[in-house]
Design an enzyme around this catalytic site. Structure first.
Site, PDB file in Angstrom:
ATOM      1  N   ARG A 100     -68.926  53.689 -80.847  1.00  0.00           N
ATOM      2  CA  ARG A 100     -68.114  52.513 -81.110  1.00  0.00           C
ATOM      3  C   ARG A 100     -68.261  52.132 -82.589  1.00  0.00           C
ATOM      4  NH1 ARG A 100     -63.825  49.676 -79.113  1.00  0.00           N
ATOM      5  NH2 ARG A 100     -64.241  47.463 -78.794  1.00  0.00           N
ATOM      6  N   THR A 381     -54.683  53.732 -76.764  1.00  0.00           N
ATOM      7  CA  THR A 381     -56.053  54.205 -76.737  1.00  0.00           C
ATOM      8  C   THR A 381     -55.826  55.462 -75.963  1.00  0.00           C
ATOM      9  OG1 THR A 381     -57.153  52.085 -76.825  1.00  0.00           O
ATOM     10  CG2 THR A 381     -58.235  53.720 -75.482  1.00  0.00           C
ATOM     11  N   GLY A 471     -55.336  50.908 -72.296  1.00  0.00           N
ATOM     12  CA  GLY A 471     -54.694  49.698 -71.777  1.00  0.00           C
ATOM     13  C   GLY A 471     -55.413  48.407 -72.100  1.00  0.00           C
ATOM     14  N   GLY A 472     -56.293  48.403 -73.124  1.00  0.00           N
ATOM     15  CA  GLY A 472     -56.995  47.166 -73.471  1.00  0.00           C
ATOM     16  C   GLY A 472     -57.756  46.660 -72.257  1.00  0.00           C
TER      17      GLY A 472
HETATM   18  O1  DON Z   1     -62.097  48.928 -76.793  1.00  0.00           O
HETATM   19  C1  DON Z   1     -61.227  48.282 -76.234  1.00  0.00           C
HETATM   20  O2  DON Z   1     -61.382  47.717 -75.175  1.00  0.00           O
HETATM   21  C2  DON Z   1     -59.868  48.200 -76.876  1.00  0.00           C
HETATM   22  N1  DON Z   1     -59.996  48.353 -78.285  1.00  0.00           N
HETATM   23  C3  DON Z   1     -58.991  49.248 -76.268  1.00  0.00           C
HETATM   24  C4  DON Z   1     -57.611  49.172 -76.811  1.00  0.00           C
HETATM   25  C5  DON Z   1     -56.617  49.802 -75.968  1.00  0.00           C
HETATM   26  O3  DON Z   1     -56.863  50.267 -74.895  1.00  0.00           O
HETATM   27  C6  DON Z   1     -55.256  49.796 -76.546  1.00  0.00           C
HETATM   28  N2  DON Z   1     -54.358  50.254 -75.613  1.00  0.00           N
HETATM   29  N3  DON Z   1     -53.851  49.605 -74.836  1.00  0.00           N
END
Ligand code: DON
Length: 570
Positions: A100, A381, A471-472
């Site tokens: 990360r 992502t 998907g955040g």
């Molecule tokens: O690490 C995370 O939870 C976010 N930065 C992920 C971002 C993500 O999945 C974007 N797509 N939807």
């Protein structure tokens, strides 16, 4: 399920070959008998399959797929971001790796606030150089290479170099991603040079070449992470930061370390689930959701009916409240160890009213926000799942956060906007509408709390499911619903992956469902119970999964039909 298996076998017989190749655009999963790669881009999947064919193991293939995605999926695949990798080796040992990004040493808790203490309206945590955290992917790939790989480092990067030099055809999905951000891309000269080489939106079928990225990959292949964290590439990153007002220095890059973390492991109805621990919230939140559900016979509630959705949503609401309030980078925050006990989730479940929605304000009121809504959303992502012929399995999710990250570039690649995953201001929602607390506040060197949930599920000592998604915040609920489908409803993993998805994350206090997921009757019943239900725009997640058949011994791969990825094996 049996019909599906029979059909898979029939295809195998008819093709007369062990390679069942490309994912057909219909409901059957791809079937193979010894190895499988599933990723969000065909080019990357094929690179992975080729590495496995040469005798590489799942981690060798994962490294090659990671670098190939950095080329073929520049909106999410990356050198300028970070991620997590879960590996279960054939001897049954699970390792989880964290690469990360970290907040720059010059970052501070109120860096995105104006003189009145309000979040700056131009959202510098989302666009531009100030949004960039120190990238971790190259160090991460090197760490997993040292620990598990069998093929030379440079050989695993070579396919990505070729892909960047030769180029790849723009597909409708990539074109749509570029089109969706074209005005922003034009504001960033480096991004425009990479994605709009003629100045215009590329047409489907145009070849996208990335010569500067090829040069960078060559340097990494020849000299390893040193050139990225201390050499010419570090100079490019720091140069871009200095020109464009970012914070990352040579010191930040020199100090960056990828690390191994303890996995989050728990039982769910006789299956053992291994997932990612902090600084990802994925594993713990998944555990809290599933363990709350274990207190009822969920599979007896009709699939996607109001009773099941209510129960699942209430578990999601409570799990996300704990996530948002308590979790953060474990090197900075003391996460209560009790959260890892089964009784913690069972206590949460005990507060669920079987007939009424609980108001989120009544759970963890300290998180309440004046306006929690999703301000931006992307599905960029990316996740990939791999099983090799020796029985090793890898689940890996990687990101630059938003689509094309901060839109800043250095040395031919996009830089992340991961700073937005930290709490910019307690009570103010981030891009995914998450209202997070002080445990995830900005501190120099801290890793932003993530939702990425690369997961491997084991049954009777054998891997059964390898899965994950972008998907955040919806990543966690996507993975949870796939496992619920497969375990509680006895679906194939492909069927569970195709099923409509809904989501609740404590705040906003709303169920957000994909179109055509909840019937009018179900919505009516849920609303009568006190839920707010919205149909979201577009789809939730883009999962990539592999099922290992117990009776057949075959592998079944499914790249989410919501996106144009590919499952392939042999
Ligand atoms: O690490 C995370 O939870 C976010 N930065 C992920 C971002 C993500 O999945 C974007 N797509 N939807």
């Amino acid at each position: 399920m049996r019909n599906l298996i029979a059909l898979g076998l029939l295809i195998a017989l008819l093709t007369g070959s062990k390679v069942l190749a490309q994912q057909p655009r219909w409901w059957s999963p791809v079937v193979a008998d010894s190895a499988m790669v599933v990723s969000a881009k065909s080019e990357a999947t094929r690179v992975g399959v080729e590495v496995l064919r040469r005798g590489g193991n799942a981690v060798d293939a994962a490294i090659a797929v990671h670098f190939a995605l950095a080329v073929a999926l520049p909106s999410a695949g990356n050198l300028g971001g970070g991620g997590f990798l879960v590996v279960r080796t054939s001897d049954g040992v699970v390792h989880t790796y964290d690469y990360r990004e970290t907040a720059p040493l010059a970052a501070s808790e109120d860096m995105y606030l104006d003189e009145f203490g309000e979040v700056r309206p131009d959202r510098p945590s989302w666009f531009g150089a100030l949004a960039v955290a120190t990238p971790g992917s190259v160090a991460g790939m090197k760490l997993v290479h040292e620990r598990h790989a069998t093929l030379p480092w440079a050989d695993l990067i070579e396919p990505a170099i070729e892909l960047a030099e030769r180029g790849f055809p723009v597909d409708p999905y990539s074109r749509r991603l570029i089109a969706g951000k074209i005005d922003d891309i034009r504001r960033f000269p480096g991004a425009a040079a990479m994605l709009l080489p003629t100045g215009q939106l590329p047409a489907v079928g145009d070849t996208l070449r990335q010569p500067a990225l090829a040069r960078t990959l060559r340097l990494i292949a020849a000299r390893g992470p040193d050139v990225f964290y201390r050499g010419e590439i570090a100079d490019s990153i720091v140069g871009a930061m200095e020109r464009r007002g970012g914070l990352i220095t040579h010191e930040d890059l020199r100090r960056y370390r990828a690390v191994e973390r303890p996995p989050i492991t728990f039982d769910y109805r006789g299956y053992t689930v291994h997932s990612m621990g902090p600084p990802s919230s994925g594993g713990i939140t998944l555990k809290l959701i599933l363990e709350q559900l274990e207190t009822v016979e969920l599979g007896e509630y009709p699939y996607h009916g109001a009773r099941a959705v209510h129960r699942i949503v209430e578990a999601m609401r409570r799990a996300f409240a704990e996530r948002n309030a308590l979790l953060g980078d474990p090197d900075f925050v003391d996460i209560p160890q009790s959260i890892l006990t089964e009784s913690y989730a069972h206590d949460l479940a005990a507060s669920i009213d079987t007939l009424r929605a609980t108001s989120s304000i009544d759970i963890r009121p300290e998180l309440s926000a004046s306006s929690a809504r999703v301000t931006a959303e992307s599905t960029e992502t990316t996740h990939f799942s791999i099983v090799d012929p020796m029985g090793n399995a890898v689940a890996s999710t990687t990101t630059i956060n938003g689509s094309f990250g901060s839109l800043e570039t250095a040395a031919g690649f996009f830089l992340n906007n991961e700073m937005d995953d930290l709490t910019v201001k307690p009570g103010v929602p981030n891009a995914y509408g998450l209202v997070q607390g002080r445990s995830n506040a900005i501190q120099p060197g801290k890793r932003p709390l993530s939702a990425m949930t690369p997961t491997i599920v084991v049954q009777n000592e054998d891997p059964r499911f390898v899965v994950g998604s972008p998907g955040g915040s919806t990543i966690i609920t996507t993975v949870a619903q796939i496992l619920i489908g497969a375990i509680d409803y006895d679906m194939t993993l492909a069927e569970a992956l195709d099923g409509g998805r809904f989501h609740h994350q404590h705040l906003p206090d709303t169920i957000r469902a994909e179109p055509w997921t909840l019937s009018e009757d179900t919505v009516y019943q849920l609303e009568s119970m006190g839920h707010r239900v919205e149909t979201r725009r577009g789809y939730s997640g883009r999962a990539q999964g592999i099922e290992l058949g117990v009776e057949t011994g075959l592998l079944y791969g499914r790249s989410d039909l919501r996106g144009g990825g590919e499952a392939a094996g042999f």
